[in-house]
Design a protein around this motif. Structure first.
Motif, PDB file in Angstrom:
ATOM      1  N   GLY A 109       6.892  16.669  -7.285  1.00  0.00           N
ATOM      2  CA  GLY A 109       7.764  15.563  -6.896  1.00  0.00           C
ATOM      3  C   GLY A 109       7.711  15.228  -5.417  1.00  0.00           C
ATOM      4  N   LYS A 110       7.005  16.060  -4.617  1.00  0.00           N
ATOM      5  CA  LYS A 110       6.858  15.731  -3.194  1.00  0.00           C
ATOM      6  C   LYS A 110       5.390  15.786  -2.779  1.00  0.00           C
ATOM      7  N   GLY A 111       4.507  15.721  -3.776  1.00  0.00           N
ATOM      8  CA  GLY A 111       3.080  15.802  -3.478  1.00  0.00           C
ATOM      9  C   GLY A 111       2.374  14.482  -3.720  1.00  0.00           C
ATOM     10  N   HIS A 112       1.829  14.335  -4.936  1.00  0.00           N
ATOM     11  CA  HIS A 112       1.045  13.139  -5.255  1.00  0.00           C
ATOM     12  C   HIS A 112       1.462  12.564  -6.607  1.00  0.00           C
ATOM     13  N   LEU A 113       1.100  11.304  -6.821  1.00  0.00           N
ATOM     14  CA  LEU A 113       1.361  10.646  -8.105  1.00  0.00           C
ATOM     15  C   LEU A 113       0.235  10.938  -9.080  1.00  0.00           C
ATOM     16  N   SER A 114       0.587  11.321 -10.282  1.00  0.00           N
ATOM     17  CA  SER A 114      -0.404  11.486 -11.349  1.00  0.00           C
ATOM     18  C   SER A 114      -0.805  10.101 -11.862  1.00  0.00           C
ATOM     19  N   LEU A 166       0.851  -1.191   0.000  1.00  0.00           N
ATOM     20  CA  LEU A 166       0.000   0.000   0.000  1.00  0.00           C
ATOM     21  C   LEU A 166       0.886   1.240   0.000  1.00  0.00           C
ATOM     22  N   ALA A 167       0.699   2.081  -1.014  1.00  0.00           N
ATOM     23  CA  ALA A 167       1.520   3.285  -1.139  1.00  0.00           C
ATOM     24  C   ALA A 167       0.629   4.447  -1.557  1.00  0.00           C
ATOM     25  N   THR A 168       0.610   5.496  -0.741  1.00  0.00           N
ATOM     26  CA  THR A 168      -0.226   6.652  -1.069  1.00  0.00           C
ATOM     27  C   THR A 168       0.473   7.937  -0.668  1.00  0.00           C
ATOM     28  N   ASP A 169       0.034   9.054  -1.251  1.00  0.00           N
ATOM     29  CA  ASP A 169       0.618  10.366  -0.984  1.00  0.00           C
ATOM     30  C   ASP A 169       2.123  10.351  -1.240  1.00  0.00           C
ATOM     31  N   LEU A 170       2.461   9.954  -2.457  1.00  0.00           N
ATOM     32  CA  LEU A 170       3.861   9.818  -2.849  1.00  0.00           C
ATOM     33  C   LEU A 170       4.287  11.040  -3.646  1.00  0.00           C
ATOM     34  N   GLY A 171       5.415  11.565  -3.320  1.00  0.00           N
ATOM     35  CA  GLY A 171       5.973  12.589  -4.193  1.00  0.00           C
ATOM     36  C   GLY A 171       6.385  11.958  -5.505  1.00  0.00           C
ATOM     37  N   ILE A 199      -2.274   1.553  -4.664  1.00  0.00           N
ATOM     38  CA  ILE A 199      -1.356   2.672  -4.929  1.00  0.00           C
ATOM     39  C   ILE A 199      -2.154   3.875  -5.402  1.00  0.00           C
ATOM     40  N   GLU A 200      -1.658   5.062  -5.060  1.00  0.00           N
ATOM     41  CA  GLU A 200      -2.439   6.244  -5.422  1.00  0.00           C
ATOM     42  C   GLU A 200      -2.311   6.591  -6.903  1.00  0.00           C
ATOM     43  N   SER A 201      -3.410   7.108  -7.441  1.00  0.00           N
ATOM     44  CA  SER A 201      -3.460   7.617  -8.814  1.00  0.00           C
ATOM     45  C   SER A 201      -4.227   8.923  -8.687  1.00  0.00           C
ATOM     46  N   ASN A 202      -3.530   9.959  -8.249  1.00  0.00           N
ATOM     47  CA  ASN A 202      -4.199  11.130  -7.696  1.00  0.00           C
ATOM     48  C   ASN A 202      -4.855  12.036  -8.729  1.00  0.00           C
ATOM     49  N   TYR A 203      -4.117  12.339  -9.809  1.00  0.00           N
ATOM     50  CA  TYR A 203      -4.659  13.375 -10.703  1.00  0.00           C
ATOM     51  C   TYR A 203      -4.292  13.125 -12.162  1.00  0.00           C
ATOM     52  N   ASP A 204      -5.134  13.676 -13.019  1.00  0.00           N
ATOM     53  CA  ASP A 204      -4.833  13.741 -14.449  1.00  0.00           C
ATOM     54  C   ASP A 204      -4.087  15.059 -14.684  1.00  0.00           C
ATOM     55  N   ARG A 205      -2.966  14.966 -15.330  1.00  0.00           N
ATOM     56  CA  ARG A 205      -2.091  16.144 -15.462  1.00  0.00           C
ATOM     57  C   ARG A 205      -2.794  17.309 -16.173  1.00  0.00           C
ATOM     58  N   ALA A 206      -3.503  16.995 -17.255  1.00  0.00           N
ATOM     59  CA  ALA A 206      -4.173  18.066 -18.013  1.00  0.00           C
ATOM     60  C   ALA A 206      -5.274  18.713 -17.165  1.00  0.00           C
ATOM     61  N   MET A 207      -6.020  17.898 -16.417  1.00  0.00           N
ATOM     62  CA  MET A 207      -7.078  18.457 -15.563  1.00  0.00           C
ATOM     63  C   MET A 207      -6.480  19.311 -14.450  1.00  0.00           C
ATOM     64  N   GLN A 208      -5.350  18.870 -13.936  1.00  0.00           N
ATOM     65  CA  GLN A 208      -4.673  19.636 -12.879  1.00  0.00           C
ATOM     66  C   GLN A 208      -4.230  21.001 -13.414  1.00  0.00           C
ATOM     67  N   LEU A 209      -3.596  20.984 -14.578  1.00  0.00           N
ATOM     68  CA  LEU A 209      -3.059  22.230 -15.145  1.00  0.00           C
ATOM     69  C   LEU A 209      -4.169  23.205 -15.501  1.00  0.00           C
ATOM     70  N   SER A 210      -5.314  22.678 -15.955  1.00  0.00           N
ATOM     71  CA  SER A 210      -6.383  23.589 -16.380  1.00  0.00           C
ATOM     72  C   SER A 210      -7.368  23.913 -15.252  1.00  0.00           C
ATOM     73  N   SER A 211      -7.120  23.389 -14.061  1.00  0.00           N
ATOM     74  CA  SER A 211      -8.042  23.636 -12.944  1.00  0.00           C
ATOM     75  C   SER A 211      -7.881  25.077 -12.437  1.00  0.00           C
ATOM     76  N   ASN A 212      -8.845  25.482 -11.616  1.00  0.00           N
ATOM     77  CA  ASN A 212      -8.785  26.839 -11.047  1.00  0.00           C
ATOM     78  C   ASN A 212      -7.926  26.914  -9.796  1.00  0.00           C
ATOM     79  N   ASP A 250       1.832  23.425  -7.954  1.00  0.00           N
ATOM     80  CA  ASP A 250       3.269  23.127  -7.823  1.00  0.00           C
ATOM     81  C   ASP A 250       3.505  22.129  -6.692  1.00  0.00           C
ATOM     82  N   ARG A 251       2.778  22.312  -5.598  1.00  0.00           N
ATOM     83  CA  ARG A 251       2.964  21.411  -4.451  1.00  0.00           C
ATOM     84  C   ARG A 251       2.585  19.981  -4.833  1.00  0.00           C
ATOM     85  N   ILE A 252       1.457  19.841  -5.529  1.00  0.00           N
ATOM     86  CA  ILE A 252       0.964  18.505  -5.872  1.00  0.00           C
ATOM     87  C   ILE A 252       1.851  17.835  -6.919  1.00  0.00           C
ATOM     88  N   MET A 253       2.306  18.636  -7.894  1.00  0.00           N
ATOM     89  CA  MET A 253       3.001  18.060  -9.060  1.00  0.00           C
ATOM     90  C   MET A 253       4.527  18.134  -8.944  1.00  0.00           C
TER      91      MET A 253
END
Ligand SMILES: [Zn+2]
Length: 289
Positions: free
Chosen positions: A215-220, A167-172, A190-203, A210-213
């Motif tokens: 390298g010390k936040g979450h796995l895309s 079990l691996a979650t909240d991985l940079g 294992i975590e699959s936190n975000y879609d990169r395009a959705m993250q970039l275009s979010s509000n 930057d925090r999430i993406m």
């Protein structure tokens, strides 16, 4: 009963007849930024050990979800923490631990955070996150530290007589150490936190992206797939559970489509955790020889 044998393990849907068998069961109770918690139980005719991984749901919600799965909250021996962000460690476990005699186990470096959450010292037992591991009954627990925000998260490998779970979650990021630690498990969560395009275009504000993406936040989703591909060589897990999908920057259908295109052989093994309801129960059973 549907059953098939893989590497000496019997995956089946039969809840009866423990005699002469050891059974490992696992389910995610809920997983999102609103709260994360899973349950693992190892049972034989002689003993049972029930471990909650992360107390990110209140004890009351945990009790309800366990009951929906046919589990008893009272049978919980301990809560094992990956880290102490609010979505993994609800304050209510302080009182529950005292009242219900549940042990709270965390990495030694997380002790100040556990105390800050109000968890009483008398209920807490610390382990070395970079050590050789420790035993909880017949379960061998091997922790692995990975960077997360300003601190670290602990991932776990559980080796049991009925099979193994990672079990691996909240991985940079998924380090080579983590990949080696989880290689060969029967069940991989294992975590699959975000879609990169959705993250970039979010509000969301730029600092949060930057925090999430960073390298010390979450796995895309893509980073998760890369990690699973590495962990699955040379033997793929029988079950892959995806954790901690962002409700704002991810979508289960999109994830399934991505897996169908990039890892079609593993897509049928996917279970996608829901924020507010338990996953199906995954059960591994080994007959005593
Ligand atoms: Zn989290």
């Amino acid at each position: 009963m549907t059953a098939n044998r893989t590497s000496g393990l019997l995956f089946d849907a039969d809840t009866t007849a423990l005699a002469g068998a050891t059974v490992l069961e696992f389910a995610v109770l809920g997983s999102s930024s609103a709260g994360n918690s899973s349950v693992l139980r190892l049972s034989s005719a002689h003993a049972s050990r029930q471990i909650i991984i992360d107390g990110g749901l209140s004890p009351r919600a945990t009790r309800g979800y366990l009951s929906a799965l046919g589990f008893s909250y009272e049978a919980t021996d301990e809560v094992l923490f990956t880290h102490f962000d609010h979505d993994h460690a609800k304050a209510g476990w302080a009182r529950a631990a005292l009242r219900d005699g549940v042990r709270l186990r965390c990495a030694r470096r997380h002790l100040p955070l556990a105390r800050a959450r109000g968890y009483p010292d008398v209920c807490i037992e610390a382990f070395d996150a970079d050590g050789d591991g420790f035993n909880l009954g017949a379960i061998r627990v091997i922790p692995c530290e990975t960077p997360h925000d300003d601190g670290a998260t602990v991932s776990f490998r559980f080796d049991t007589p009925a099979g193994s779970l990672g079990l691996a979650t909240d991985l940079g990021r998924a380090s080579s150490t983590l990949i080696e630690s989880l290689r060969g498990v029967d069940v991989l969560a294992i975590e699959s936190n975000y879609d990169r395009a959705m993250q970039l275009s979010s509000n969301r504000p730029e600092f949060l992206k930057d925090r999430i993406m960073g390298g010390k936040g979450h796995l895309s989703n893509d980073e998760c797939i890369d990690a699973v591909r590495a962990i699955a060589a040379p033997r793929a897990p029988g079950h892959i559970v995806l954790l901690h999908l962002s409700r704002e920057c991810n979508c289960p259908d999109l994830v399934r489509n991505l897996w169908s295109r990039t890892l079609p052989a593993l897509e049928p093994k996917l279970v996608i955790a829901h924020p507010f309801q338990p996953t199906e129960l995954i059960r591994l059973r080994r007959e005593q020889s």
